[in-house]
Design an enzyme around this catalytic site. Structure first.
Site, PDB file in Angstrom:
ATOM      1  N   HIS A 232      -5.716 -10.819  -4.437  1.00  0.00           N
ATOM      2  CA  HIS A 232      -5.421  -9.916  -3.309  1.00  0.00           C
ATOM      3  C   HIS A 232      -6.487 -10.041  -2.223  1.00  0.00           C
ATOM      4  O   HIS A 232      -6.797  -9.065  -1.531  1.00  0.00           O
ATOM      5  CB  HIS A 232      -5.332  -8.465  -3.787  1.00  0.00           C
ATOM      6  CG  HIS A 232      -4.259  -8.232  -4.805  1.00  0.00           C
ATOM      7  ND1 HIS A 232      -2.949  -8.587  -4.598  1.00  0.00           N
ATOM      8  CD2 HIS A 232      -4.305  -7.677  -6.052  1.00  0.00           C
ATOM      9  CE1 HIS A 232      -2.233  -8.255  -5.665  1.00  0.00           C
ATOM     10  NE2 HIS A 232      -3.031  -7.718  -6.569  1.00  0.00           N
TER      11      HIS A 232
ATOM     12  N   GLU B 154      -4.953  -8.714 -11.230  1.00  0.00           N
ATOM     13  CA  GLU B 154      -3.932  -9.732 -10.955  1.00  0.00           C
ATOM     14  C   GLU B 154      -4.509 -11.051 -10.424  1.00  0.00           C
ATOM     15  O   GLU B 154      -4.043 -11.590  -9.431  1.00  0.00           O
ATOM     16  CB  GLU B 154      -2.876  -9.171 -10.000  1.00  0.00           C
ATOM     17  CG  GLU B 154      -2.085  -8.024 -10.626  1.00  0.00           C
ATOM     18  CD  GLU B 154      -0.952  -7.536  -9.762  1.00  0.00           C
ATOM     19  OE1 GLU B 154       0.155  -7.365 -10.291  1.00  0.00           O
ATOM     20  OE2 GLU B 154      -1.160  -7.301  -8.556  1.00  0.00           O
TER      21      GLU B 154
ATOM     22  N   ASN C 132       1.203   0.475  -1.046  1.00  0.00           N
ATOM     23  CA  ASN C 132       2.100   0.142   0.062  1.00  0.00           C
ATOM     24  C   ASN C 132       2.516  -1.331  -0.002  1.00  0.00           C
ATOM     25  O   ASN C 132       2.260  -2.115   0.913  1.00  0.00           O
ATOM     26  CB  ASN C 132       1.420   0.479   1.387  1.00  0.00           C
ATOM     27  CG  ASN C 132       1.212   1.969   1.541  1.00  0.00           C
ATOM     28  OD1 ASN C 132       2.163   2.741   1.574  1.00  0.00           O
ATOM     29  ND2 ASN C 132      -0.047   2.394   1.604  1.00  0.00           N
ATOM     30  N   ASP C 133       3.173  -1.688  -1.104  1.00  0.00           N
ATOM     31  CA  ASP C 133       3.619  -3.072  -1.309  1.00  0.00           C
ATOM     32  C   ASP C 133       4.523  -3.551  -0.179  1.00  0.00           C
ATOM     33  O   ASP C 133       4.475  -4.720   0.218  1.00  0.00           O
ATOM     34  CB  ASP C 133       4.406  -3.190  -2.622  1.00  0.00           C
ATOM     35  CG  ASP C 133       3.538  -3.046  -3.862  1.00  0.00           C
ATOM     36  OD1 ASP C 133       2.363  -2.674  -3.712  1.00  0.00           O
ATOM     37  OD2 ASP C 133       4.040  -3.286  -4.966  1.00  0.00           O
TER      38      ASP C 133
ATOM     39  N   ASN D  55      -6.482  -5.589   1.122  1.00  0.00           N
ATOM     40  CA  ASN D  55      -5.368  -6.119   0.342  1.00  0.00           C
ATOM     41  C   ASN D  55      -4.472  -6.888   1.296  1.00  0.00           C
ATOM     42  O   ASN D  55      -4.801  -7.037   2.479  1.00  0.00           O
ATOM     43  CB  ASN D  55      -4.591  -5.007  -0.376  1.00  0.00           C
ATOM     44  CG  ASN D  55      -4.078  -5.469  -1.742  1.00  0.00           C
ATOM     45  OD1 ASN D  55      -3.349  -6.451  -1.835  1.00  0.00           O
ATOM     46  ND2 ASN D  55      -4.467  -4.761  -2.794  1.00  0.00           N
TER      47      ASN D  55
END
EC number: 3.2.1.52
Length: 756
Positions: free
Chosen positions: A344, A413, A537-538, A272
């Site tokens: 991502h 997304e 863990n944005d 990611n």
């Protein structure tokens, strides 16, 4: 008068359901009571409608044909039905039935464990264990694991004896019955403990029950019989190991803790990237070059310019990951690795910049992470990456993912064309199926409707957002679904959004696995596999505050015990939330885990080394602690690190490459106190470790609080107006105590470590 009489007769003669449609009938059925000892579910009947059993939440007790299994204590089961009328079908709501057990004399109360035992018939008295405990187990590997855990829980010697031999605790595999792969039968009598199951997984879950009982009453267990199996087959946790690195040792603690609570599905997001690329664009930077991205597995894949797919900071070798998967299987946990594409996918686009998506899309500033979904070369690239782990590895002699069973293809997304997305999703799902794996995907098809078919047979789907995929649409399209609803089950540590960890009480009291957003499926719907909570863990890269895996342990474990009860146990929780939390404290951590790195006592460690380096071989120490050293640095060559203390958990650096005092954790993150040691002068160095804060004192004076270095150069280059820069810095450090002075140029006169 005759007219009125005719109307009255017609009303009395007509069935009350004549005017109802299939859905109205489905939700107003009259379910006949189930008599004690009944072997078949009595079906509701409505004139003019066909009614079939859809499913039961405990399919072990009421199977698809309505056959009822015997119970040893009264047990509630939810059943649902499919109703057909006038050519139209409808699915009913849940109807609770009570399966009644034969009356028995009052015995010992049900032992309290997490998750709750389903059925219990209490006996009289207890079984007491002696100073040496004997275990007979048909599976040697399981026997060794159980014995080691038992020794840790009891502090007594545990001896394995031959299967079938007389023992305190006898494990056996049973034939027939309704226990399924995960169920077990535990019989405790005054002459011993017998644990039976149809499969090794069921035996293993039974050992967790016994160990939790013994944690509360060491040395004895109450007599009685337990029959236990899960309500849902999938009880999961998803961890984003891509945007923040996690060491393997931590993942093993996660696995053992999942097993402690009978959670069985660990979904690891392998790749990611920082998702807020607009923060770079808006400040005149190029996110394609600068945004943080990671692919955590060893890979042979490289771009034409030599750019590796594998992350440079922390990655797992193929052998390490394959071994981790095998390790998890011993604990009843299935690891599901995810490669997230076509969105991502910055790790992939950096490998092949020519495959960045070129079509119209929303979120233009995030284009750099979007693969060209409909391009055959993109599908070929992604398939080749999967094949590196799904096909036989020449060095390992087996596929890296050999023991996984399920692989996750990501696919959330994507902001490009819906038909491009559907084409890509179908291709990667089909590829995984062709390789013999069960594919899992993030639900997105409600937001991407179209004509291009997407395979659903044999495919699992995470239902994470009702805006992207609606539950009933997914079920009707044929997907097996997993409740991963973002509003209820997402956590972004320390963020201002997605904080399920702040709602554990609400979750425990109100959440039900079959309610997904604003939709409710029958709890026993055969396509509802279970539920998964997720830690994302944005806030990485320039938003990273420095938090450690240590800092979120309570978030993870505190969510696990709640979800365990909701997914294994009955719909109604057995205790109040406060009682549940007291029970969590009573049963403690999983055996042979010490996730917070506590010492068993508070005795200080004192060392006066005669020379360096010196082996210490002490366990690492977590907060709170104070390290005091008297030392002299004799030389500090520019750009050369000097390690003062080291262990697998990290390194304390007397000199970092920039000359300052700092440390490197086992998650690869580096921190600096911003101060330098004097050269050629004796100095008293103190490190004070607290949760989220590590401080340095030199000769008794504050010399700095540790600050994350990894992304500091980037954040300095942004204007002070950048509102997303971290305002809080977290710098937890597990003190490494395996070796002193491995590369320190100087003398250490005295060292003292004091747990606080």
């Amino acid at each position: 008068m005759k007219k009125n009489l005719f109307l009255m007769i017609a009303v009395l003669a007509a069935s009350p359901v004549m005017g109802q449609d299939a859905k109205q009938i489905a939700d107003s059925l009259s379910i006949p009571p189930v008599k004690a000892g009944a072997k078949q579910l009595p079906m509701p009947s409505v004139s003019g409608a066909q009614i079939k059993l859809l499913g039961a939440d405990y399919e072990q007790l009421v199977n698809s044909k309505g056959k009822i299994a015997p119970v040893i204590s009264d047990t509630p089961v939810n059943v649902s039905f499919k109703v057909t009328k006038d050519g139209k079908e409808a699915v009913s709501k849940d109807y609770e039935i009570m399966l009644q057990a034969p009356q028995a004399a009052q015995g010992n109360p049900k032992p309290r464990i997490i998750p709750e035992i389903l059925q219990w018939k209490g006996g009289q008295g207890e079984y007491k264990l002696g100073n040496t405990v004997t275990i007979a187990c048909p599976d040697k590997e399981l026997g060794k694991l159980f014995a080691a855990d038992m020794e840790d829980v009891l502090g007594k010697k545990v001896k394995l004896v031959a299967p079938g031999a007389k023992a305190d605790i006898s494990l056996s595999l049973l034939k027939g019955g309704n226990l399924g792969r995960e169920g077990y039968r535990l019989q405790i009598a005054r002459d011993g403990v017998r644990l039976g199951a149809a499969a090794p997984t069921g035996l293993f879950w039974g050992t967790r029950t016994l160990l939790q009982m013994l944690r509360q009453t060491p040395g004895s267990v109450p007599c009685g019989t337990a029959v236990d199996f899960p309500r849902y087959q999938l009880r999961g946790f998803m961890l984003d190991v891509a945007r923040t690195p996690y060491p393997l040792s931590y993942l093993k603690d996660v696995i053992r803790t999942m097993a402690w609570y009978k959670m069985n599905d660990l979904h690891l997001v392998i790749n990611n990237n920082y998702i807020f690329h607009e923060h770079y664009v808006d400040n005149g930077h190029d996110p394609f070059k600068e945004s943080y991205a990671a692919f955590r597995l060893e890979s042979k894949m490289k771009g034409k310019d030599g750019t590796p797919l594998t992350a440079r900071d922390l990655f797992y070798t193929k052998k390490e990951f394959a071994d981790l998967v095998s390790y998890a299987r011993k604990y009843g946990v299935n690891i599901v690795p995810e490669f997230d594409t076509p969105g991502h996918a910055l790790s992939f686009t950096r490998l092949r910049p020519d495959l960045i998506y070129k079509g119209p899309m929303n979120h233009e500033k995030r284009r750099c992470e979007m693969l060209d979904a409909a391009n055959p070369e993109t599908i070929d690239l992604v398939s080749k990456v999967f094949d590196e782990y799904m096909l036989k590895d020449p060095k390992l002699g087996r596929p890296v993912f050999a023991d996984c069973g399920v692989v996750h293809v990501g696919a959330d997304e994507f902001y490009g064309d819906k038909e491009d997305y559907r084409h890509f999703a179908n291709a990667v799902l089909t590829h995984a199926l062709k390789r013999g794996y069960t594919p899992r995907i993030w639900g997105s098809l409600s937001a991407k409707p179209g004509k291009t078919p997407v395979v659903s047979k044999g495919v699992q789907m995470n239902l994470w957002s009702t805006g992207w995929m609606k539950a009933w649409e997914a079920v009707n399209q044929g997907y097996d679904v997993i409740n991963t609803n973002d509003g209820a089950l997402y956590i972004v540590p320390f963020a201002g959004y997605y904080r399920m960890d702040r709602n554990h009480k609400g979750l425990y009291n109100n959440w039900i696995p079959n309610r997904i957003g604003n939709e409710t499926l029958p709890s026993g719907h055969p396509q509802l596999l279970g539920g998964t909570f997720a830690v994302w863990n944005d806030e990485t890269d320039i938003m990273h505050t420095g938090y450690a895996p240590y800092d979120i342990w309570g978030i993870i474990s505190g969510s696990m015990d709640v979800l365990s009860q909701k997914l294994w146990g009955t719909a109604k929780a057995p205790d109040t939330f406060e009682q549940h939390r007291e029970l969590v404290s009573s049963i403690g951590n999983a055996p042979r885990t010490n996730p917070l790195h506590k010492w068993k006592d508070s005795q200080p460690l004192t060392v006066k080394p005669s020379s360096l380096p010196q082996k210490l071989d002490k366990p690492a120490l977590g907060p709170n602690y104070r390290l005091t050293m008297e030392l002299e640095l004799t030389a500090a060559p520019e750009g050369k690190e000097q390690v003062l203390l080291a262990a697998p958990e990290g390194e304390l650096l007397a000199v970092m490459k920039d000359g300052t005092v700092g440390f490197r954790r086992d998650d690869s993150l580096e921190f600096s106190f911003g101060a330098k040691l004097p050269v050629g002068k004796k100095v008293k160095v103190e490190i004070v470790g607290e949760p989220e804060k590590t401080s340095l004192l030199l000769d008794g004076e504050p010399a700095g609080t540790a600050v994350l270095k990894n992304f500091s150069d980037k954040s300095k280059d942004f204007s002070d107006k950048f509102k997303h820069r971290p305002k809080v810095h977290r710098s937890t450090f597990i003190l490494p105590l395996k070796e002193l002075g491995s590369s320190f140029q100087g003398k250490v006169f005295h060292m003292n470590v004091q747990p606080l």
